[in-house]
Design a protein around this motif. Structure first.
Motif, PDB file in Angstrom:
ATOM      1  N   PHE A  59     -14.914  16.229 -21.676  1.00 53.79           N
ATOM      2  CA  PHE A  59     -14.668  14.840 -21.277  1.00 53.79           C
ATOM      3  C   PHE A  59     -14.268  14.793 -19.802  1.00 53.79           C
ATOM      4  O   PHE A  59     -13.404  15.556 -19.353  1.00 53.79           O
ATOM      5  CB  PHE A  59     -13.562  14.266 -22.154  1.00 53.79           C
ATOM      6  N   ASN A  60     -14.900  13.885 -19.063  1.00 51.02           N
ATOM      7  CA  ASN A  60     -14.606  13.773 -17.629  1.00 51.02           C
ATOM      8  C   ASN A  60     -13.159  13.378 -17.355  1.00 51.02           C
ATOM      9  O   ASN A  60     -12.633  13.644 -16.275  1.00 51.02           O
ATOM     10  CB  ASN A  60     -15.540  12.743 -16.980  1.00 51.02           C
TER      11      ASN A  60
ATOM     12  N   PRO B  35     -12.880  28.583 -20.244  1.00 49.68           N
ATOM     13  CA  PRO B  35     -12.103  28.013 -19.145  1.00 49.68           C
ATOM     14  C   PRO B  35     -12.960  27.840 -17.899  1.00 49.68           C
ATOM     15  O   PRO B  35     -13.671  28.759 -17.502  1.00 49.68           O
ATOM     16  CB  PRO B  35     -11.001  29.052 -18.905  1.00 49.68           C
ATOM     17  N   GLU B  36     -12.892  26.646 -17.321  1.00 49.50           N
ATOM     18  CA  GLU B  36     -13.680  26.364 -16.122  1.00 49.50           C
ATOM     19  C   GLU B  36     -12.899  25.583 -15.068  1.00 49.50           C
ATOM     20  O   GLU B  36     -13.109  25.774 -13.883  1.00 49.50           O
ATOM     21  CB  GLU B  36     -14.920  25.533 -16.496  1.00 49.50           C
ATOM     22  N   TYR B  37     -12.011  24.700 -15.520  1.00 44.11           N
ATOM     23  CA  TYR B  37     -11.348  23.768 -14.611  1.00 44.11           C
ATOM     24  C   TYR B  37      -9.884  24.137 -14.411  1.00 44.11           C
ATOM     25  O   TYR B  37      -9.318  24.953 -15.160  1.00 44.11           O
ATOM     26  CB  TYR B  37     -11.481  22.349 -15.156  1.00 44.11           C
ATOM     27  N   ASP B  38      -9.270  23.519 -13.412  1.00 45.70           N
ATOM     28  CA  ASP B  38      -7.876  23.837 -13.083  1.00 45.70           C
ATOM     29  C   ASP B  38      -6.948  23.689 -14.286  1.00 45.70           C
ATOM     30  O   ASP B  38      -6.052  24.504 -14.485  1.00 45.70           O
ATOM     31  CB  ASP B  38      -7.386  22.940 -11.938  1.00 45.70           C
ATOM     32  N   TYR B  39      -7.155  22.633 -15.087  1.00 48.57           N
ATOM     33  CA  TYR B  39      -6.261  22.399 -16.223  1.00 48.57           C
ATOM     34  C   TYR B  39      -6.451  23.442 -17.328  1.00 48.57           C
ATOM     35  O   TYR B  39      -5.672  23.484 -18.285  1.00 48.57           O
ATOM     36  CB  TYR B  39      -6.428  20.979 -16.777  1.00 48.57           C
ATOM     37  N   GLU B  40      -7.476  24.286 -17.210  1.00 44.37           N
ATOM     38  CA  GLU B  40      -7.687  25.373 -18.162  1.00 44.37           C
ATOM     39  C   GLU B  40      -7.347  26.738 -17.568  1.00 44.37           C
ATOM     40  O   GLU B  40      -7.246  27.717 -18.296  1.00 44.37           O
ATOM     41  CB  GLU B  40      -9.154  25.382 -18.602  1.00 44.37           C
ATOM     42  N   ILE B  41      -7.172  26.773 -16.268  1.00 49.37           N
ATOM     43  CA  ILE B  41      -6.939  28.045 -15.574  1.00 49.37           C
ATOM     44  C   ILE B  41      -5.544  28.118 -14.956  1.00 49.37           C
ATOM     45  O   ILE B  41      -4.893  29.160 -14.987  1.00 49.37           O
ATOM     46  CB  ILE B  41      -8.020  28.259 -14.494  1.00 49.37           C
ATOM     47  N   GLU B  42      -5.056  26.990 -14.436  1.00 49.68           N
ATOM     48  CA  GLU B  42      -3.744  26.967 -13.783  1.00 49.68           C
ATOM     49  C   GLU B  42      -2.705  26.413 -14.736  1.00 49.68           C
ATOM     50  O   GLU B  42      -2.576  25.202 -14.905  1.00 49.68           O
ATOM     51  CB  GLU B  42      -3.811  26.120 -12.500  1.00 49.68           C
ATOM     52  N   GLY B  43      -1.981  27.297 -15.407  1.00 47.68           N
ATOM     53  CA  GLY B  43      -0.957  26.867 -16.350  1.00 47.68           C
ATOM     54  C   GLY B  43      -0.100  28.042 -16.740  1.00 47.68           C
ATOM     55  O   GLY B  43       0.097  28.974 -15.945  1.00 47.68           O
TER      56      GLY B  43
ATOM     57  N   CYS C  49      -7.360  29.792 -20.381  1.00 40.88           N
ATOM     58  CA  CYS C  49      -7.267  29.694 -21.837  1.00 40.88           C
ATOM     59  C   CYS C  49      -7.744  28.327 -22.322  1.00 40.88           C
ATOM     60  O   CYS C  49      -7.216  27.299 -21.899  1.00 40.88           O
ATOM     61  CB  CYS C  49      -5.831  29.929 -22.286  1.00 40.88           C
ATOM     62  N   VAL C  50      -8.756  28.331 -23.184  1.00 39.83           N
ATOM     63  CA  VAL C  50      -9.064  27.156 -23.994  1.00 39.83           C
ATOM     64  C   VAL C  50      -8.791  27.560 -25.439  1.00 39.83           C
ATOM     65  O   VAL C  50      -9.285  28.577 -25.909  1.00 39.83           O
ATOM     66  CB  VAL C  50     -10.517  26.671 -23.802  1.00 39.83           C
ATOM     67  N   PHE C  51      -7.968  26.767 -26.119  1.00 41.95           N
ATOM     68  CA  PHE C  51      -7.490  27.150 -27.444  1.00 41.95           C
ATOM     69  C   PHE C  51      -7.645  25.960 -28.395  1.00 41.95           C
ATOM     70  O   PHE C  51      -6.757  25.123 -28.514  1.00 41.95           O
ATOM     71  CB  PHE C  51      -6.027  27.586 -27.357  1.00 41.95           C
ATOM     72  N   PRO C  52      -8.799  25.852 -29.078  1.00 43.00           N
ATOM     73  CA  PRO C  52      -9.024  24.730 -29.989  1.00 43.00           C
ATOM     74  C   PRO C  52      -8.132  24.814 -31.227  1.00 43.00           C
ATOM     75  O   PRO C  52      -7.966  25.885 -31.812  1.00 43.00           O
ATOM     76  CB  PRO C  52     -10.493  24.864 -30.382  1.00 43.00           C
ATOM     77  N   THR C  53      -7.580  23.671 -31.621  1.00 38.37           N
ATOM     78  CA  THR C  53      -6.776  23.603 -32.839  1.00 38.37           C
ATOM     79  C   THR C  53      -7.090  22.372 -33.686  1.00 38.37           C
ATOM     80  O   THR C  53      -6.570  22.241 -34.791  1.00 38.37           O
ATOM     81  CB  THR C  53      -5.271  23.611 -32.502  1.00 38.37           C
ATOM     82  N   GLY C  54      -7.933  21.477 -33.158  1.00 32.06           N
ATOM     83  CA  GLY C  54      -8.307  20.289 -33.910  1.00 32.06           C
ATOM     84  C   GLY C  54      -9.779  19.972 -33.735  1.00 32.06           C
ATOM     85  O   GLY C  54     -10.341  20.186 -32.658  1.00 32.06           O
TER      86      GLY C  54
ATOM     87  N   THR D 274     -21.061  13.051 -34.135  1.00 29.87           N
ATOM     88  CA  THR D 274     -20.458  13.632 -32.935  1.00 29.87           C
ATOM     89  C   THR D 274     -19.305  14.535 -33.332  1.00 29.87           C
ATOM     90  O   THR D 274     -18.407  14.121 -34.078  1.00 29.87           O
ATOM     91  CB  THR D 274     -19.947  12.543 -31.974  1.00 29.87           C
ATOM     92  N   LEU D 275     -19.356  15.772 -32.861  1.00 23.14           N
ATOM     93  CA  LEU D 275     -18.264  16.714 -33.074  1.00 23.14           C
ATOM     94  C   LEU D 275     -17.290  16.606 -31.905  1.00 23.14           C
ATOM     95  O   LEU D 275     -17.674  16.744 -30.745  1.00 23.14           O
ATOM     96  CB  LEU D 275     -18.807  18.141 -33.154  1.00 23.14           C
ATOM     97  N   TYR D 276     -16.038  16.313 -32.221  1.00 19.25           N
ATOM     98  CA  TYR D 276     -14.965  16.290 -31.235  1.00 19.25           C
ATOM     99  C   TYR D 276     -14.114  17.541 -31.436  1.00 19.25           C
ATOM    100  O   TYR D 276     -13.645  17.803 -32.550  1.00 19.25           O
ATOM    101  CB  TYR D 276     -14.056  15.071 -31.427  1.00 19.25           C
ATOM    102  N   VAL D 277     -13.922  18.313 -30.381  1.00 15.33           N
ATOM    103  CA  VAL D 277     -13.092  19.514 -30.447  1.00 15.33           C
ATOM    104  C   VAL D 277     -11.930  19.343 -29.465  1.00 15.33           C
ATOM    105  O   VAL D 277     -12.141  19.121 -28.271  1.00 15.33           O
ATOM    106  CB  VAL D 277     -13.893  20.780 -30.100  1.00 15.33           C
ATOM    107  N   TYR D 278     -10.717  19.445 -29.990  1.00 13.15           N
ATOM    108  CA  TYR D 278      -9.501  19.257 -29.195  1.00 13.15           C
ATOM    109  C   TYR D 278      -8.848  20.620 -28.970  1.00 13.15           C
ATOM    110  O   TYR D 278      -8.715  21.414 -29.902  1.00 13.15           O
ATOM    111  CB  TYR D 278      -8.550  18.310 -29.920  1.00 13.15           C
ATOM    112  N   TYR D 279      -8.431  20.849 -27.730  1.00 19.71           N
ATOM    113  CA  TYR D 279      -7.959  22.185 -27.395  1.00 19.71           C
ATOM    114  C   TYR D 279      -6.827  22.147 -26.376  1.00 19.71           C
ATOM    115  O   TYR D 279      -6.675  21.185 -25.610  1.00 19.71           O
ATOM    116  CB  TYR D 279      -9.120  23.024 -26.857  1.00 19.71           C
ATOM    117  N   GLY D 280      -6.047  23.216 -26.391  1.00 12.92           N
ATOM    118  CA  GLY D 280      -5.043  23.408 -25.353  1.00 12.92           C
ATOM    119  C   GLY D 280      -5.673  24.065 -24.147  1.00 12.92           C
ATOM    120  O   GLY D 280      -6.505  24.962 -24.285  1.00 12.92           O
ATOM    121  N   GLY D 281      -5.289  23.602 -22.961  1.00 20.94           N
ATOM    122  CA  GLY D 281      -5.783  24.192 -21.724  1.00 20.94           C
ATOM    123  C   GLY D 281      -4.661  24.889 -20.988  1.00 20.94           C
ATOM    124  O   GLY D 281      -3.662  24.263 -20.617  1.00 20.94           O
ATOM    125  N   ALA D 282      -4.796  26.219 -20.831  1.00 25.92           N
ATOM    126  CA  ALA D 282      -3.829  27.044 -20.097  1.00 25.92           C
ATOM    127  C   ALA D 282      -2.410  26.905 -20.634  1.00 25.92           C
ATOM    128  O   ALA D 282      -1.436  27.036 -19.886  1.00 25.92           O
ATOM    129  CB  ALA D 282      -3.868  26.704 -18.598  1.00 25.92           C
TER     130      ALA D 282
END
Length: 338
Positions: A6-7, A284-292, A297-302, A309-317
């Motif tokens: 998501f943008n 991981p590609e973006y700052d919110y996934e790399i700088e934390g 780290c991308v860590f899907p839990t939902g 449409t598949l929605y995947v929710y994840y923790g970033g960094a």
């Protein structure tokens, strides 16, 4: 294929106005029901002990979430089995109630990113103290709720002598039994036939009775790849082709990035893998996934499926919440049959 992020990510970020979520908001459990997306997200403030709780946010479109309260809706209880922290909720629904598996510790873990990887604070205790106390082990508990605001703790569902997290229920019975994924870190070596912690599966007649059930190996890591170390990520989703299971993988060496892949399990025999993604579907590609607090780290839990449409929710960094989507048919068409 990769999921499309998501943008507007991150969709949940630390909130300096609330001390309990001023430092960390990540690893959300999400459930879609009656036109609303409900999100329980992991949250922590800037305290040295690093007490972890759950906040609640809701959305009508799956992207724009609004916090429901300035207070956590679920957290550790003093003098209880989960008195240190609660982490990484995964949500399924049976009957009219939502069942939430969550990792916990008897003591707060401390600000773990300041230690070596996978190290947490341990208490001072006597030689006779149980292992779960002396090692501050990560175990898994089960809670139930009808509204995501009031919860009933049902108790521990993993062994007290194992570090057993990434514990996830299937959302319906299979052949009359409940089914559970878990990742005991101690199940490695010749006795278990795996070199790294792996994903195992159990069956039970009772949703709270798991400790003495046989564990069956489902999936293990692959040497020299992005997924040498693996664990379950999101609750299985039922499709007409099989159970979609998203899991996380960690490379051994390199940057140590967390990525996510997927497998498809037989609807009637979930021990049978019938297809899998040819590579990772999220990285991981973006700052919110790399700088934390965990870099890269991308860590899907939902995850949910709404109108194909598949929605995947994840923790970033270990700091933010992101969402990524795709057409579920396109994703399954990209899988390689086993």
């Amino acid at each position: 294929m990769k999921l499309k992020k998501f943008n507007g990510n991150p969709i949940i970020s630390p909130n300096s106005s609330n001390s309990w979520e001023s430092l960390v908001t990540c690893n959300p459990g999400v459930f879609y029901d009656d036109g609303l997306f409900y999100m329980l997200y992991r949250a922590a403030g800037d305290d040295e002990e690093h007490i972890i709780r759950f906040g609640l946010a809701v959305s009508k479109d799956g992207f724009n979430f609004k916090r429901v309260s300035n207070e956590p809706v679920f957290g550790p209880l003093s003098d209880n089995f989960d008195s240190g922290c609660v982490e990484d909720p995964r949500i399924v629904k049976f009957d009219n109630e939502y069942y939430v598996t969550y990792a916990y510790r008897p003591f707060p873990p401390g600000q773990y990113w300041k230690f070596e990887h996978d190290v947490v604070k341990q208490p001072k205790c006597g030689e006779s103290a149980p292992l779960s106390i002396s090692k501050n082990l990560g175990n898994t508990g089960l809670a139930v709720t009808s509204n995501f605001k009031r919860f009933r703790r049902l108790g521990r569902i993993t062994s007290p002598v194992l570090d057993d997290r990434d514990v996830i229920l299937f959302p319906e019975k299979i052949n009359g039994q409940f089914v559970l994924l878990h990742r005991p870190k101690e199940y490695v070596g010749k006795e278990y036939g795996v070199k790294y912690p792996s994903i195992w599966l159990k069956f039970s007649d009772d949703i709270l009775d798991w400790e003495n059930k046989e564990s069956h190996l489902l999936l293990t890591g692959r040497e020299g790849t992005w997924e040498e170390k693996i664990g379950g990520s999101t609750p299985p989703l039922k499709t007409k082709h099989g159970w979609l299971v998203i899991y996380h993988g960690v490379e051994n060496g390199g940057l140590g990035y967390y990525r996510a892949g997927a497998i498809l399990l037989d609807l009637y025999n979930p021990l049978k893998i019938i297809a899998r993604s040819p590579s990772f579907i999220l990285e991981p590609e973006y700052d919110y996934e790399i700088e934390g607090y965990y870099r890269g780290c991308v860590f899907p839990t939902g995850n949910v499926i709404v109108n194909d449409t598949l929605y995947v929710y994840y923790g970033g960094a270990d700091k933010y919440v992101g969402v990524a989507t795709c057409n579920i048919c396109d994703l399954l068409d990209s899988f390689v049959k086993i």
